[in-house]
Design a protein around this motif. Structure first.
Motif, PDB file in Angstrom:
ATOM      1  N   MET A   1       0.825  -1.205   0.000  1.00  0.00           N
ATOM      2  CA  MET A   1       0.000   0.000   0.000  1.00  0.00           C
ATOM      3  C   MET A   1       0.867   1.267   0.000  1.00  0.00           C
ATOM      4  O   MET A   1       0.598   2.224  -0.736  1.00  0.00           O
ATOM      5  CB  MET A   1      -0.932   0.012   1.213  1.00  0.00           C
ATOM      6  CG  MET A   1      -2.064  -0.990   1.164  1.00  0.00           C
ATOM      7  SD  MET A   1      -3.150  -0.809   2.621  1.00  0.00           S
ATOM      8  CE  MET A   1      -4.249  -2.199   2.368  1.00  0.00           C
ATOM      9  N   VAL A   2       1.905   1.277   0.824  1.00  0.00           N
ATOM     10  CA  VAL A   2       2.807   2.434   0.872  1.00  0.00           C
ATOM     11  C   VAL A   2       3.476   2.638  -0.479  1.00  0.00           C
ATOM     12  O   VAL A   2       3.546   3.763  -0.995  1.00  0.00           O
ATOM     13  CB  VAL A   2       3.850   2.263   1.997  1.00  0.00           C
ATOM     14  CG1 VAL A   2       4.949   3.312   1.891  1.00  0.00           C
ATOM     15  CG2 VAL A   2       3.176   2.339   3.365  1.00  0.00           C
ATOM     16  N   ALA A   3       3.962   1.561  -1.072  1.00  0.00           N
ATOM     17  CA  ALA A   3       4.618   1.663  -2.382  1.00  0.00           C
ATOM     18  C   ALA A   3       3.667   2.228  -3.421  1.00  0.00           C
ATOM     19  O   ALA A   3       4.040   3.101  -4.228  1.00  0.00           O
ATOM     20  CB  ALA A   3       5.133   0.289  -2.814  1.00  0.00           C
ATOM     21  N   ALA A   4       2.433   1.739  -3.428  1.00  0.00           N
ATOM     22  CA  ALA A   4       1.447   2.222  -4.396  1.00  0.00           C
ATOM     23  C   ALA A   4       1.151   3.706  -4.187  1.00  0.00           C
ATOM     24  O   ALA A   4       1.032   4.467  -5.160  1.00  0.00           O
ATOM     25  CB  ALA A   4       0.166   1.405  -4.279  1.00  0.00           C
ATOM     26  N   GLU A   5       1.054   4.143  -2.935  1.00  0.00           N
ATOM     27  CA  GLU A   5       0.757   5.549  -2.665  1.00  0.00           C
ATOM     28  C   GLU A   5       1.943   6.452  -3.015  1.00  0.00           C
ATOM     29  O   GLU A   5       1.738   7.594  -3.442  1.00  0.00           O
ATOM     30  CB  GLU A   5       0.335   5.746  -1.207  1.00  0.00           C
ATOM     31  CG  GLU A   5      -1.024   5.147  -0.868  1.00  0.00           C
ATOM     32  CD  GLU A   5      -2.179   5.779  -1.641  1.00  0.00           C
ATOM     33  OE1 GLU A   5      -2.037   6.945  -2.097  1.00  0.00           O
ATOM     34  OE2 GLU A   5      -3.216   5.113  -1.805  1.00  0.00           O
ATOM     35  N   ARG A   6       3.156   5.970  -2.839  1.00  0.00           N
ATOM     36  CA  ARG A   6       4.314   6.768  -3.268  1.00  0.00           C
ATOM     37  C   ARG A   6       4.293   6.973  -4.778  1.00  0.00           C
ATOM     38  O   ARG A   6       4.542   8.077  -5.282  1.00  0.00           O
ATOM     39  CB  ARG A   6       5.611   6.089  -2.830  1.00  0.00           C
ATOM     40  CG  ARG A   6       5.909   6.229  -1.340  1.00  0.00           C
ATOM     41  CD  ARG A   6       7.119   5.419  -0.930  1.00  0.00           C
ATOM     42  NE  ARG A   6       7.377   5.573   0.512  1.00  0.00           N
ATOM     43  CZ  ARG A   6       8.050   4.692   1.239  1.00  0.00           C
ATOM     44  NH1 ARG A   6       8.536   3.585   0.688  1.00  0.00           N
ATOM     45  NH2 ARG A   6       8.242   4.913   2.533  1.00  0.00           N
ATOM     46  N   ARG A   7       3.984   5.918  -5.505  1.00  0.00           N
ATOM     47  CA  ARG A   7       3.926   6.042  -6.969  1.00  0.00           C
ATOM     48  C   ARG A   7       2.772   6.954  -7.384  1.00  0.00           C
ATOM     49  O   ARG A   7       2.914   7.770  -8.301  1.00  0.00           O
ATOM     50  CB  ARG A   7       3.778   4.652  -7.598  1.00  0.00           C
ATOM     51  CG  ARG A   7       4.994   3.749  -7.386  1.00  0.00           C
ATOM     52  CD  ARG A   7       4.850   2.439  -8.165  1.00  0.00           C
ATOM     53  NE  ARG A   7       5.917   1.516  -7.847  1.00  0.00           N
ATOM     54  CZ  ARG A   7       5.787   0.427  -7.076  1.00  0.00           C
ATOM     55  NH1 ARG A   7       4.596   0.127  -6.559  1.00  0.00           N
ATOM     56  NH2 ARG A   7       6.820  -0.358  -6.836  1.00  0.00           N
ATOM     57  N   ARG A   8       1.631   6.819  -6.736  1.00  0.00           N
ATOM     58  CA  ARG A   8       0.484   7.674  -7.061  1.00  0.00           C
ATOM     59  C   ARG A   8       0.804   9.140  -6.777  1.00  0.00           C
ATOM     60  O   ARG A   8       0.389  10.031  -7.536  1.00  0.00           O
ATOM     61  CB  ARG A   8      -0.747   7.256  -6.248  1.00  0.00           C
ATOM     62  CG  ARG A   8      -1.357   5.909  -6.624  1.00  0.00           C
ATOM     63  CD  ARG A   8      -2.655   5.682  -5.854  1.00  0.00           C
ATOM     64  NE  ARG A   8      -3.736   6.453  -6.429  1.00  0.00           N
ATOM     65  CZ  ARG A   8      -4.747   6.981  -5.749  1.00  0.00           C
ATOM     66  NH1 ARG A   8      -4.795   6.860  -4.437  1.00  0.00           N
ATOM     67  NH2 ARG A   8      -5.699   7.652  -6.350  1.00  0.00           N
ATOM     68  N   PHE A   9       1.521   9.390  -5.702  1.00  0.00           N
ATOM     69  CA  PHE A   9       1.870  10.769  -5.373  1.00  0.00           C
ATOM     70  C   PHE A   9       2.777  11.348  -6.449  1.00  0.00           C
ATOM     71  O   PHE A   9       2.598  12.500  -6.877  1.00  0.00           O
ATOM     72  CB  PHE A   9       2.550  10.832  -4.000  1.00  0.00           C
ATOM     73  CG  PHE A   9       2.637  12.230  -3.448  1.00  0.00           C
ATOM     74  CD1 PHE A   9       1.638  12.721  -2.619  1.00  0.00           C
ATOM     75  CD2 PHE A   9       3.701  13.056  -3.772  1.00  0.00           C
ATOM     76  CE1 PHE A   9       1.703  14.007  -2.118  1.00  0.00           C
ATOM     77  CE2 PHE A   9       3.771  14.352  -3.275  1.00  0.00           C
ATOM     78  CZ  PHE A   9       2.775  14.835  -2.450  1.00  0.00           C
ATOM     79  N   ALA A  10       3.749  10.573  -6.899  1.00  0.00           N
ATOM     80  CA  ALA A  10       4.633  11.030  -7.978  1.00  0.00           C
ATOM     81  C   ALA A  10       3.827  11.312  -9.241  1.00  0.00           C
ATOM     82  O   ALA A  10       4.057  12.316  -9.936  1.00  0.00           O
ATOM     83  CB  ALA A  10       5.711   9.985  -8.247  1.00  0.00           C
ATOM     84  N   ASP A  11       2.862  10.441  -9.549  1.00  0.00           N
ATOM     85  CA  ASP A  11       2.007  10.645 -10.731  1.00  0.00           C
ATOM     86  C   ASP A  11       1.169  11.913 -10.596  1.00  0.00           C
ATOM     87  O   ASP A  11       0.893  12.591 -11.595  1.00  0.00           O
ATOM     88  CB  ASP A  11       1.085   9.446 -10.928  1.00  0.00           C
ATOM     89  CG  ASP A  11       1.828   8.187 -11.364  1.00  0.00           C
ATOM     90  OD1 ASP A  11       2.990   8.287 -11.811  1.00  0.00           O
ATOM     91  OD2 ASP A  11       1.237   7.086 -11.237  1.00  0.00           O
ATOM     92  N   LEU A  12       0.739  12.229  -9.374  1.00  0.00           N
ATOM     93  CA  LEU A  12      -0.045  13.433  -9.134  1.00  0.00           C
ATOM     94  C   LEU A  12       0.785  14.690  -9.388  1.00  0.00           C
ATOM     95  O   LEU A  12       0.296  15.677  -9.957  1.00  0.00           O
ATOM     96  CB  LEU A  12      -0.557  13.423  -7.685  1.00  0.00           C
ATOM     97  CG  LEU A  12      -1.269  14.679  -7.164  1.00  0.00           C
ATOM     98  CD1 LEU A  12      -2.585  14.900  -7.909  1.00  0.00           C
ATOM     99  CD2 LEU A  12      -1.526  14.555  -5.664  1.00  0.00           C
TER     100      LEU A  12
END
Length: 203
Positions: A1-12
């Motif tokens: 979950m943390v890994a996915a949210e880090r990637r999503r934040f970068a995409d944002l």
């Protein structure tokens, strides 16, 4: 979950314009760019910076953390988002709150960014449910646990509820943001407990 949210934040962050990056976020006095600096700082900051920062802040971790975010934010944004993706699975966990605190921090800061910019950015249901469970636990004291005392919180878009007392109803995202002190979401909450929460947040 943390890994996915880090990637999503970068995409944002990646498609944002310089003007958007310099927009004030919901997080204190930080701009969107400085929120990115905070999120990336565990991986982008040099160890040699910490002692001088602590000394300048008179050993206030809060002030040192804020200054560290600003220092990291001076780097090019593309470098910082690349750093975040490279470290998506980095096991870094803050003291006391651990990986659950890290997951919650990432989700809240994403909303700190997207709301002032008027961007669509839906929460992941299981991720926000995990953070809500954390925010009503004893480990969440660093996130302002006193706000929840004597209230019942119920998400209107998720099968999640907790607590006893006057009820606070709203989306899972709005409840998460309210539990972490973001007063901007208070008008989105309803129920007898919403007025109690507004009074507590105004203190």
């Amino acid at each position: 979950m943390v890994a996915a949210e880090r990637r999503r934040f970068a995409d944002l962050i990646d498609p944002l314009t310089p003007e958007q990056l310099d927009t004030p976020s919901l997080c204190g006095e930080w701009t969107v760019r400085e929120v990115l600096g905070h999120v990336v700082s565990p991986f982008a900051a040099r160890r040699s910076w910490f002692l001088p920062l602590l000394l300048r802040s008179r050993f206030s971790l809060h002030r040192a953390n804020a200054e560290l975010a600003r220092m990291v934010a001076r780097r090019p944004v593309a470098e910082l988002t690349a750093e975040l993706r490279r470290n998506a699975r980095n096991p870094f966990a803050p003291p006391v709150v651990g990986q659950l605190g890290q997951l919650t921090d990432l989700q809240v800061h994403a909303q700190d960014v997207r709301r002032p910019l008027g961007l669509a950015y839906a929460v992941e249901p299981e991720h926000v449910r995990t953070s809500l469970d954390f925010l009503v636990s004893r480990r969440s004291v660093a996130f302002g646990g006193g706000r929840r005392r004597g209230l019942r919180f119920a998400a209107t878009d998720l099968d999640w509820a907790w607590g006893d007392g006057p009820e606070v109803r709203g989306t899972a995202e709005a409840i998460m943001m309210a539990l972490t002190g973001r007063t901007v979401v208070l008008p989105e909450l309803t129920g007898d407990g919403a007025a109690v929460l507004r009074k507590r947040s105004a203190r």
